[in-house]
Motif scaffolding. Structure first.
Motif, PDB file in Angstrom:
ATOM      1  N   UNK A 162     -22.072  70.386  16.385  1.00  0.00           N
ATOM      2  CA  UNK A 162     -22.103  68.957  16.724  1.00  0.00           C
ATOM      3  C   UNK A 162     -22.808  68.163  15.638  1.00  0.00           C
ATOM      4  N   UNK A 163     -22.268  66.968  15.342  1.00  0.00           N
ATOM      5  CA  UNK A 163     -22.967  65.982  14.522  1.00  0.00           C
ATOM      6  C   UNK A 163     -22.904  64.632  15.221  1.00  0.00           C
ATOM      7  N   UNK A 164     -24.009  63.899  15.158  1.00  0.00           N
ATOM      8  CA  UNK A 164     -24.049  62.546  15.703  1.00  0.00           C
ATOM      9  C   UNK A 164     -23.835  61.493  14.614  1.00  0.00           C
ATOM     10  N   UNK A 165     -23.518  61.929  13.400  1.00  0.00           N
ATOM     11  CA  UNK A 165     -23.215  60.994  12.304  1.00  0.00           C
ATOM     12  C   UNK A 165     -21.852  61.332  11.716  1.00  0.00           C
ATOM     13  N   UNK A 166     -20.775  61.104  12.472  1.00  0.00           N
ATOM     14  CA  UNK A 166     -19.455  61.484  11.962  1.00  0.00           C
ATOM     15  C   UNK A 166     -18.959  60.605  10.815  1.00  0.00           C
ATOM     16  N   UNK A 167     -19.512  59.397  10.679  1.00  0.00           N
ATOM     17  CA  UNK A 167     -19.071  58.496   9.619  1.00  0.00           C
ATOM     18  C   UNK A 167     -20.294  57.837   8.977  1.00  0.00           C
ATOM     19  N   UNK A 168     -21.134  58.607   8.292  1.00  0.00           N
ATOM     20  CA  UNK A 168     -22.336  58.028   7.698  1.00  0.00           C
ATOM     21  C   UNK A 168     -22.007  57.070   6.552  1.00  0.00           C
ATOM     22  N   UNK A 169     -22.767  55.975   6.467  1.00  0.00           N
ATOM     23  CA  UNK A 169     -22.661  55.007   5.364  1.00  0.00           C
ATOM     24  C   UNK A 169     -23.996  55.026   4.633  1.00  0.00           C
ATOM     25  N   UNK A 170     -23.959  55.327   3.329  1.00  0.00           N
ATOM     26  CA  UNK A 170     -25.169  55.489   2.539  1.00  0.00           C
ATOM     27  C   UNK A 170     -25.122  54.516   1.367  1.00  0.00           C
ATOM     28  N   UNK A 171     -26.228  53.815   1.165  1.00  0.00           N
ATOM     29  CA  UNK A 171     -26.301  52.885   0.043  1.00  0.00           C
ATOM     30  C   UNK A 171     -26.307  53.656  -1.274  1.00  0.00           C
ATOM     31  N   UNK A 172     -25.605  53.135  -2.253  1.00  0.00           N
ATOM     32  CA  UNK A 172     -25.486  53.754  -3.560  1.00  0.00           C
ATOM     33  C   UNK A 172     -26.876  54.018  -4.147  1.00  0.00           C
ATOM     34  N   UNK A 173     -27.104  55.273  -4.573  1.00  0.00           N
ATOM     35  CA  UNK A 173     -28.370  55.637  -5.176  1.00  0.00           C
ATOM     36  C   UNK A 173     -29.407  56.151  -4.202  1.00  0.00           C
ATOM     37  N   UNK A 177     -28.379  61.984   4.480  1.00  0.00           N
ATOM     38  CA  UNK A 177     -28.838  62.994   5.436  1.00  0.00           C
ATOM     39  C   UNK A 177     -27.763  63.119   6.512  1.00  0.00           C
ATOM     40  N   UNK A 178     -27.046  64.244   6.503  1.00  0.00           N
ATOM     41  CA  UNK A 178     -25.944  64.478   7.432  1.00  0.00           C
ATOM     42  C   UNK A 178     -26.414  65.478   8.483  1.00  0.00           C
ATOM     43  N   UNK A 179     -26.580  64.999   9.714  1.00  0.00           N
ATOM     44  CA  UNK A 179     -27.161  65.871  10.734  1.00  0.00           C
ATOM     45  C   UNK A 179     -26.132  66.858  11.286  1.00  0.00           C
ATOM     46  N   UNK A 180     -26.597  68.024  11.623  1.00  0.00           N
ATOM     47  CA  UNK A 180     -25.746  69.063  12.198  1.00  0.00           C
ATOM     48  C   UNK A 180     -26.609  69.932  13.114  1.00  0.00           C
ATOM     49  N   UNK A 181     -26.133  70.156  14.313  1.00  0.00           N
ATOM     50  CA  UNK A 181     -26.802  71.065  15.245  1.00  0.00           C
ATOM     51  C   UNK A 181     -25.755  71.992  15.856  1.00  0.00           C
ATOM     52  N   UNK A 182     -26.204  73.108  16.374  1.00  0.00           N
ATOM     53  CA  UNK A 182     -25.277  74.050  16.993  1.00  0.00           C
ATOM     54  C   UNK A 182     -26.004  74.820  18.081  1.00  0.00           C
ATOM     55  N   UNK A 183     -25.232  75.361  19.017  1.00  0.00           N
ATOM     56  CA  UNK A 183     -25.783  76.115  20.150  1.00  0.00           C
ATOM     57  C   UNK A 183     -24.856  77.288  20.431  1.00  0.00           C
ATOM     58  N   UNK A 184     -25.466  78.419  20.800  1.00  0.00           N
ATOM     59  CA  UNK A 184     -24.687  79.643  21.011  1.00  0.00           C
ATOM     60  C   UNK A 184     -25.229  80.413  22.209  1.00  0.00           C
ATOM     61  N   UNK A 185     -24.298  80.926  23.011  1.00  0.00           N
ATOM     62  CA  UNK A 185     -24.629  81.817  24.112  1.00  0.00           C
ATOM     63  C   UNK A 185     -23.632  82.975  24.073  1.00  0.00           C
ATOM     64  N   UNK A 186     -24.098  84.211  23.980  1.00  0.00           N
ATOM     65  CA  UNK A 186     -23.150  85.333  23.953  1.00  0.00           C
ATOM     66  C   UNK A 186     -22.177  85.258  25.127  1.00  0.00           C
ATOM     67  N   UNK A 187     -20.905  85.579  24.887  1.00  0.00           N
ATOM     68  CA  UNK A 187     -19.891  85.385  25.930  1.00  0.00           C
ATOM     69  C   UNK A 187     -20.055  86.289  27.130  1.00  0.00           C
ATOM     70  N   UNK A 188     -20.637  87.475  26.939  1.00  0.00           N
ATOM     71  CA  UNK A 188     -20.810  88.415  28.053  1.00  0.00           C
ATOM     72  C   UNK A 188     -22.167  89.084  27.920  1.00  0.00           C
ATOM     73  N   UNK A 189     -22.641  89.644  29.014  1.00  0.00           N
ATOM     74  CA  UNK A 189     -23.897  90.398  28.966  1.00  0.00           C
ATOM     75  C   UNK A 189     -23.761  91.622  28.075  1.00  0.00           C
ATOM     76  N   UNK A 190     -22.538  92.212  28.022  1.00  0.00           N
ATOM     77  CA  UNK A 190     -22.325  93.360  27.154  1.00  0.00           C
ATOM     78  C   UNK A 190     -22.475  92.973  25.691  1.00  0.00           C
ATOM     79  N   UNK A 191     -21.946  91.777  25.334  1.00  0.00           N
ATOM     80  CA  UNK A 191     -22.073  91.317  23.953  1.00  0.00           C
ATOM     81  C   UNK A 191     -23.518  91.058  23.600  1.00  0.00           C
ATOM     82  N   UNK A 192     -24.285  90.523  24.541  1.00  0.00           N
ATOM     83  CA  UNK A 192     -25.697  90.247  24.275  1.00  0.00           C
ATOM     84  C   UNK A 192     -26.493  91.539  24.121  1.00  0.00           C
ATOM     85  N   UNK A 193     -26.222  92.519  24.993  1.00  0.00           N
ATOM     86  CA  UNK A 193     -26.998  93.763  24.953  1.00  0.00           C
ATOM     87  C   UNK A 193     -26.657  94.622  23.750  1.00  0.00           C
ATOM     88  N   UNK A 194     -25.485  94.393  23.149  1.00  0.00           N
ATOM     89  CA  UNK A 194     -25.107  95.185  21.982  1.00  0.00           C
ATOM     90  C   UNK A 194     -25.830  94.734  20.728  1.00  0.00           C
TER      91      UNK A 194
END
Length: 448
Positions: A162-173, A177-194
Motif C-alpha cells: 500500500x501507498x498513500x501517495x499514488x501521485x506525489x508532486x515534488x518541487x524541482x530540486x 519521499x514515496x511512502x510504502x507499507x506492507x502487511x503479511x499473514x501466512x495463509x495457513x498454520x502449516x505455512x507458518x509452522x514450517x
C-alpha cells in the motif's frame, strides 16, 4: 450525567470513525479470453457488513463476490480512512500463481524452486487505485462459495502492499519521499509452522518505468546475505519489518527517498515486495514542478502622448517547470468605465530558454495600440497560468501615463525641491562672497 454524555459522544465518534469509508468495493475480474483479448466480469469485495446477513448480490458470480477476512488489517484500515468525498476507487481482480522471484538478487528468498504445498490452491490478485491510494492484495478464496444464507465466497488477505501517495508532486530540486507499507499473514498454520518464528525474509524493489522498460533504482533483501545491485541516483529505502511477532501478522516499511529531484526523474515508479513465492506491487506517478516568477518591463510607468503607441511591454516568465501548460494573458485594467478587459495590440512569445536545473523561461511581448486621453492611469497587466499555480494565476502590472495629463510626480517634486535648495545655497554663497570682497576693498582704502 456529563460524564455519561461524554462517553456517549466518544462512542458515537468511534463508531463513525470505524464505519467511515466504503463497505463494498466494486471490481472487475480480468482474464485472458482464449486468445481473443481480455474479458471482464463484475465482482465485489465485501470489506465489512452490518448486523445480520451479507447483502445479496444476484448480479454477481458467487465466486467473484468475496467476503474479505483481513487478519493483518491493512486492507480494511486503508478504506476505513478513505475520504468521503474522494472518487470511488478503481478495482481489478485477476488470477495469481505463486512463483519464485525472477530477479537474481532475490533468489535467496526461495532456495527451493518448488512451491510448497501449503501455497497450493486458487489465488487472486486485487489491484486498487484512486487519487488517495494505490494498493495490491493477494487473496486466498475458499474452494467453494458459501451457500446459505447468501451466495458469497470467503477470502483471506495474505499480503497487502500500500501507498498513500499514488501521485506525489515534488518541487524541482527538493527531495522526494514515496511512502510504502506492507502487511503479511501466512495463509495457513502449516505455512507458518514450517518457517522459523518471526517475520520471513523479504525483498524490496523500486523501479522507474521509461520507454516501456523498468530501470532498477534500488533493491534490498534485509537480513539476507548476497550481492545486491548498487542503488542509483542516491536513492535510499527504509526497508524493515515493523514488528517481530513469532507467528504474525507482520507489517513492514519500504518507503523510498530520492534526493534533489530533477525533471528526468518524473514518471511511473513501481514498488514491489517479494516474499517467498509471493509478490505484491503498486504504481506511483511522480510529477516534478516549479512555479514561474513573473515580472514586467518597464517596471514603473509606460508613457505615451495621445495618439501615440506606448513602448513595447515585456513580460518575463522565468524558471518554471514543466514547460507545457503555460498561458500568458494581457489585460487592461481600470480603462474607460473602470473595468478590466483584454488588452489590444500585437502579442507574441519568445522561444524557451533552458536552465541548468531543468527549468525553463520565456518572455511574452505586447505592442499596445495608440493611447487616448481616457486611458490615462489605466494599468497593463501580464497574467500567467501554469499547472503549478492556483487557478487565479500570477500577474504583474504597469501604469500607463498619457503625456500632458498628469501633474508632477513625487520624484519630480523632490527634484524641484532639491534644485531650489541648491540654488538658494548658491545665491547665499555668492552674496557672502560679494560682501567679503566689498569689505576687503574698504579696508585697503583706509590703510592708504
Amino acid at each position: 450525567m456529563k460524564s455519561l454524555s461524554l462517553l456517549l459522544a466518544v462512542a458515537l465518534g468511534l463508531a463513525t470513525a470505524v464505519s467511515a469509508g466504503p463497505a463494498v468495493i466494486e471490481c472487475w475480474f480480468v482474464e485472458d479470453a482464449s486468445g481473443k483479448g481480455l474479458a471482464k466480469r463484475p465482482g465485489a469485495l465485501l470489506l465489512r457488513q452490518g448486523p445480520g446477513e451479507p447483502p445479496p448480490r444476484p448480479d454477481l458470480d458467487p465466486e467473484l463476490y468475496l467476503s474479505v477476512h483481513d487478519p493483518a488489517g491493512a486492507l480494511q484500515a486503508a478504506f476505513r480512512r478513505y475520504p468521503r468525498g474522494a472518487p470511488a476507487p478503481h478495482c481489478e481482480m485477476s488470477r495469481f500463481v505463486p512463483l519464485p522471484a525472477s530477479a537474481k538478487w532475490a533468489s535467496g528468498l526461495t532456495p527451493a524452486q518448488n512451491c510448497p504445498r501449503a501455497l497450493d490452491g486458487a489465488w487472486l490478485m486485487v489491484s486498487i487505485s484512486s487519487p488517495v491510494l494505490s494498493l495490491s492484495s493477494l487473496l486466498r478464496p475458499q474452494p467453494e462459495p458459501q451457500q446459505e444464507p447468501v451466495l458469497i465466497t470467503m477470502a483471506t488477505v495474505v499480503l497487502t502492499v500500500l501507498t498513500h501517495t499514488p501521485a506525489p508532486r515534488v518541487r524541482l530540486g527538493q527531495d522526494a519521499l514515496l511512502d510504502l507499507s506492507f502487511a503479511y499473514m501466512p495463509p495457513t498454520s502449516e505455512a507458518a509452522s514450517s518457517l522459523a518464528p518471526g517475520p520471513p525474509p523479504f525483498g524490496l524493489e523500486w523501479r522507474r518505468q521509461h520507454l516501456g522498460k523498468g530501470h532498477l533504482l534500488l533493491a534490498a533483501t534485509p537480513g539476507l546475505n548476497g550481492q545486491m545491485p548498487a542503488a542509483q541516483e542516491g536513492a535510499v529505502a527504509f526497508a524493515a519489518w515493523d514488528d517481530d511477532e513469532p507467528w504474525g501478522p507482520w507489517t513492514g516499511n519500504g518507503t523510498f527517498w530520492l534526493p534533489t529531484v530533477q525533471p528526468f526523474q518524473e514518471g511511473t515508479y513501481l514498488a514491489t515486495i517479494h516474499l517467498p513465492y509471493l509478490q505484491g506491487q503498486v504504481t506511483l506517478e511522480l510529477a516534478v514542478y516549479k512555479p514561474p516568477k513573473v515580472s514586467l518591463m518597464p517596471a514603473t510607468l509606460a508613457r505615451a502622448a495621445p495618439g501615440e503607441a506606448p513602448p513595447e511591454l515585456l513580460c518575463l516568465v522565468s524558471h518554471f517547470y514543466p514547460s507545457g501548460g503555460l498561458e500568458v494573458e494581457w489585460e487592461l485594467r481600470g480603462g474607460p468605465g473602470g473595468r478590466s478587459q483584454k488588452a489590444e495590440g500585437q502579442r507574441w512569445l519568445s522561444a524557451l530558454r533552458h536552465h541548468s536545473d531543468g527549468s525553463v523561461s520565456l518572455s511574452g511581448h505586447l505592442q499596445p495600440p495608440p493611447v487616448t486621453t481616457e486611458q490615462h492611469g489605466a494599468r497593463y497587466a501580464c497574467r500567467i497560468h501554469h499547472p503549478s499555480l492556483p487557478a487565479s494565476g500570477r500577474s504583474a502590472e504597469v501604469t500607463l501615463e498619457v503625456a500632458g495629463l498628469s501633474g508632477p510626480s513625487l520624484e519630480d517634486s523632490v527634484g524641484l525641491f532639491l534644485s531650489a535648495f541648491l540654488l538658494l545655497g548658491l545665491f547665499k554663497a555668492l552674496g557672502w562672497a560679494a560682501v567679503y570682497l566689498s569689505t576687503c576693498k574698504d579696508s585697503k582704502k583706509k590703510a592708504e
